[in-house]
Design an enzyme around this catalytic site. Structure first.
Site, PDB file in Angstrom:
ATOM      1  N   GLY A  60       0.753  -1.329  -0.040  1.00  0.00           N
ATOM      2  CA  GLY A  60       0.039  -0.068   0.033  1.00  0.00           C
ATOM      3  C   GLY A  60       0.895   1.117  -0.066  1.00  0.00           C
ATOM      4  O   GLY A  60       0.366   2.360   0.160  1.00  0.00           O
ATOM      5  N   SER A  61       1.952   1.237  -0.478  1.00  0.00           N
ATOM      6  CA  SER A  61       2.943   2.514  -0.366  1.00  0.00           C
ATOM      7  C   SER A  61       2.352   3.545  -1.511  1.00  0.00           C
ATOM      8  O   SER A  61       2.424   4.832  -1.174  1.00  0.00           O
ATOM      9  CB  SER A  61       4.583   1.915  -0.472  1.00  0.00           C
ATOM     10  OG  SER A  61       4.625   1.869  -1.720  1.00  0.00           O
ATOM     11  N   ASN A  62       1.843   3.045  -2.514  1.00  0.00           N
ATOM     12  CA  ASN A  62       1.417   3.825  -3.586  1.00  0.00           C
ATOM     13  C   ASN A  62       0.091   4.536  -3.095  1.00  0.00           C
ATOM     14  O   ASN A  62      -0.219   5.630  -3.127  1.00  0.00           O
ATOM     15  CB  ASN A  62       1.190   3.135  -4.911  1.00  0.00           C
ATOM     16  CG  ASN A  62       2.519   3.222  -5.532  1.00  0.00           C
ATOM     17  OD1 ASN A  62       3.048   4.266  -6.047  1.00  0.00           O
ATOM     18  ND2 ASN A  62       3.223   2.274  -5.796  1.00  0.00           N
ATOM     19  N   LEU A 109      -2.796  -6.979  -8.613  1.00  0.00           N
ATOM     20  CA  LEU A 109      -2.259  -8.194  -9.199  1.00  0.00           C
ATOM     21  C   LEU A 109      -3.075  -8.912 -10.093  1.00  0.00           C
ATOM     22  O   LEU A 109      -2.551  -9.538 -10.827  1.00  0.00           O
ATOM     23  CB  LEU A 109      -1.300  -8.739  -8.532  1.00  0.00           C
ATOM     24  CG  LEU A 109      -0.130  -8.045  -7.808  1.00  0.00           C
ATOM     25  CD1 LEU A 109       0.643  -8.824  -6.921  1.00  0.00           C
ATOM     26  CD2 LEU A 109       0.763  -7.141  -8.677  1.00  0.00           C
ATOM     27  N   LYS A 110      -4.459  -8.722 -10.083  1.00  0.00           N
ATOM     28  CA  LYS A 110      -5.050  -9.406 -10.849  1.00  0.00           C
ATOM     29  C   LYS A 110      -5.644  -8.776 -12.310  1.00  0.00           C
ATOM     30  O   LYS A 110      -5.455  -7.535 -12.142  1.00  0.00           O
ATOM     31  CB  LYS A 110      -6.586  -9.618 -10.254  1.00  0.00           C
ATOM     32  CG  LYS A 110      -6.333 -10.494  -8.721  1.00  0.00           C
ATOM     33  CD  LYS A 110      -6.555 -11.975  -9.366  1.00  0.00           C
ATOM     34  CE  LYS A 110      -6.514 -12.731  -8.061  1.00  0.00           C
ATOM     35  NZ  LYS A 110      -5.818 -12.394  -6.774  1.00  0.00           N
ATOM     36  N   ILE A 160      -7.625  -6.933 -14.924  1.00  0.00           N
ATOM     37  CA  ILE A 160      -8.976  -6.604 -15.180  1.00  0.00           C
ATOM     38  C   ILE A 160      -9.814  -6.850 -16.098  1.00  0.00           C
ATOM     39  O   ILE A 160      -9.341  -7.082 -17.375  1.00  0.00           O
ATOM     40  CB  ILE A 160      -8.772  -4.836 -15.262  1.00  0.00           C
ATOM     41  CG1 ILE A 160      -8.078  -4.188 -14.055  1.00  0.00           C
ATOM     42  CG2 ILE A 160     -10.067  -3.946 -15.348  1.00  0.00           C
ATOM     43  CD1 ILE A 160      -8.630  -4.404 -12.659  1.00  0.00           C
ATOM     44  N   ASN A 164      -2.985   2.316 -14.384  1.00  0.00           N
ATOM     45  CA  ASN A 164      -2.024   1.374 -13.538  1.00  0.00           C
ATOM     46  C   ASN A 164      -0.518   1.884 -13.691  1.00  0.00           C
ATOM     47  O   ASN A 164      -0.082   2.499 -14.551  1.00  0.00           O
ATOM     48  CB  ASN A 164      -1.914   0.018 -14.470  1.00  0.00           C
ATOM     49  CG  ASN A 164      -1.148  -1.018 -13.793  1.00  0.00           C
ATOM     50  OD1 ASN A 164      -1.208  -1.239 -12.621  1.00  0.00           O
ATOM     51  ND2 ASN A 164      -0.142  -1.890 -14.561  1.00  0.00           N
ATOM     52  N   HIS A 222       3.404   0.762 -12.923  1.00  0.00           N
ATOM     53  CA  HIS A 222       3.770  -0.480 -13.303  1.00  0.00           C
ATOM     54  C   HIS A 222       5.550  -0.086 -13.070  1.00  0.00           C
ATOM     55  O   HIS A 222       5.934   0.937 -13.386  1.00  0.00           O
ATOM     56  CB  HIS A 222       4.084  -1.063 -14.828  1.00  0.00           C
ATOM     57  CG  HIS A 222       4.699  -2.238 -15.090  1.00  0.00           C
ATOM     58  ND1 HIS A 222       4.349  -3.453 -14.720  1.00  0.00           N
ATOM     59  CD2 HIS A 222       5.909  -2.307 -15.422  1.00  0.00           C
ATOM     60  CE1 HIS A 222       5.218  -4.595 -15.082  1.00  0.00           C
ATOM     61  NE2 HIS A 222       6.208  -3.861 -15.647  1.00  0.00           N
ATOM     62  N   ASP A 261      -0.675  -4.664 -19.274  1.00  0.00           N
ATOM     63  CA  ASP A 261       0.519  -3.907 -19.309  1.00  0.00           C
ATOM     64  C   ASP A 261       0.824  -3.175 -20.627  1.00  0.00           C
ATOM     65  O   ASP A 261       1.873  -2.779 -21.213  1.00  0.00           O
ATOM     66  CB  ASP A 261       2.031  -4.461 -18.890  1.00  0.00           C
ATOM     67  CG  ASP A 261       2.073  -4.599 -17.368  1.00  0.00           C
ATOM     68  OD1 ASP A 261       1.318  -4.035 -16.688  1.00  0.00           O
ATOM     69  OD2 ASP A 261       2.574  -5.766 -16.995  1.00  0.00           O
TER      70      ASP A 261
HETATM   71  C1  GAR Z   1       4.748  -1.273  -6.958  1.00  0.00           C
HETATM   72  O1  GAR Z   1       5.853  -1.344  -7.064  1.00  0.00           O
HETATM   73  C2  GAR Z   1       3.751  -1.475  -8.135  1.00  0.00           C
HETATM   74  O2  GAR Z   1       4.517  -0.691  -9.162  1.00  0.00           O
HETATM   75  C3  GAR Z   1       3.746  -2.626  -8.540  1.00  0.00           C
HETATM   76  O3  GAR Z   1       3.492  -3.376  -7.472  1.00  0.00           O
HETATM   77  C4  GAR Z   1       4.030  -2.543  -6.206  1.00  0.00           C
HETATM   78  C5  GAR Z   1       3.097  -2.338  -5.276  1.00  0.00           C
HETATM   79  O4  GAR Z   1       3.573  -1.659  -3.969  1.00  0.00           O
HETATM   80  N1  GAR Z   1       3.016  -3.150  -9.262  1.00  0.00           N
HETATM   81  C6  GAR Z   1       3.122  -4.035 -10.248  1.00  0.00           C
HETATM   82  O5  GAR Z   1       4.118  -4.676 -10.436  1.00  0.00           O
HETATM   83  C7  GAR Z   1       2.192  -4.321 -11.438  1.00  0.00           C
HETATM   84  N2  GAR Z   1       2.457  -5.203 -12.237  1.00  0.00           N
HETATM   85  P1  GAR Z   1       2.726  -0.831  -2.963  1.00  0.00           P
HETATM   86  O6  GAR Z   1       1.515  -1.901  -2.673  1.00  0.00           O
HETATM   87  O7  GAR Z   1       3.401  -0.564  -1.965  1.00  0.00           O
HETATM   88  O8  GAR Z   1       2.212   0.318  -3.812  1.00  0.00           O
END
Ligand code: GAR
Length: 205
Positions: free
Chosen positions: A12-14, A89-90, A92, A106, A108, A149
């Site tokens: 959940g950092s994003n 990660l699922k 859509i 999204n 990436h 992607d």
């Molecule tokens: C992030 O690095 C995001 O870019 C990646 O998962 C991580 C989630 O981190 N997404 C993917 O790899 C999608 N293909 P977070 O839960 O700390 O936001």
């Protein structure tokens, strides 16, 4: 107010970066709902701490979960303007993409179109980038279409990784730019400053 739904699967950092951007008024948007595919994860705890309603989604029938195929009904009822996949990660489902064309983005953790596609998430991406001996990596925010992607790229940030000694070091550098790039793109979309001309995405000042 511009209404977001944020889809999450992990730490959940994003999601936190978006919440921080709202709290400092960089973003004039509201997170109306979080959608998660698991109950136990940092992102769900974060949403709960901010009193954001959390909906659990699954590809198959599970008690107290919404089928991902039916999430579009919930999103429409909630009057969501933009769906943000922040580490979700699922895949859509097509019907959701049809209902929300160019309204799902999204993030990436690599420079698409390299190092994307099924199975390319999180540390898998950074390991591949490391093993290919890339000298730059970065983050991409793109519109979501029906292929993993693959949608049009909205914005990218690069990081120099010439001197890294591990995939974890790449992950840390990329994550730092992700936390700026995602709020930036959300801001531009919420201000209607993103246009698509001749298949290319432009960001207006
Ligand atoms: C992030 O690095 C995001 O870019 C990646 O998962 C991580 C989630 O981190 N997404 C993917 O790899 C999608 N293909 P977070 O839960 O700390 O936001």
């Amino acid at each position: 107010m511009f209404r977001l739904a944020v889809f999450v699967s992990g730490r959940g950092s994003n999601l936190k970066a978006i919440l921080d951007a709202i709290s400092i008024k960089y973003l004039n948007v509201e997170i109306s709902a979080v959608f998660a595919d698991k109950r136990e994860c940092g992102a769900v705890d974060l949403a709960a701490n901010h009193n954001i309603p959390v909906y659990f989604v699954s590809k198959i029938f599970k008690e107290n979960y919404i089928l991902l195929e039916q999430a579009s009904d919930v999103l429409i009822n909630l009057k969501i303007d933009l769906v943000v996949l922040a580490g979700f990660l699922k895949k859509i489902p097509d019907n959701l993409v049809d209902h929300f064309t160019n309204k799902i983005i999204n993030i990436h953790p690599a420079l698409l179109p390299s190092f994307g596609g099924e199975g390319m998430y999180g540390m898998n991406v950074h390991r591949s980038v490391f093993n290919a001996s890339c000298k730059v990596s970065g983050a991409s925010v793109h519109f979501v279409d029906k292929v993993y992607d693959n949608g049009k790229i909205i914005a990218q940030s690069c990081v120099d990784i010439t001197d890294v000694k591990s995939p974890e070091e790449i992950a840390a550098r990329v994550l730092e730019v992700e936390h700026k790039l995602l709020p930036f793109v959300i801001k531009k979309i919420s201000e209607n400053k993103i246009t698509i001309v001749d298949n290319r995405v432009f960001i207006l000042n």
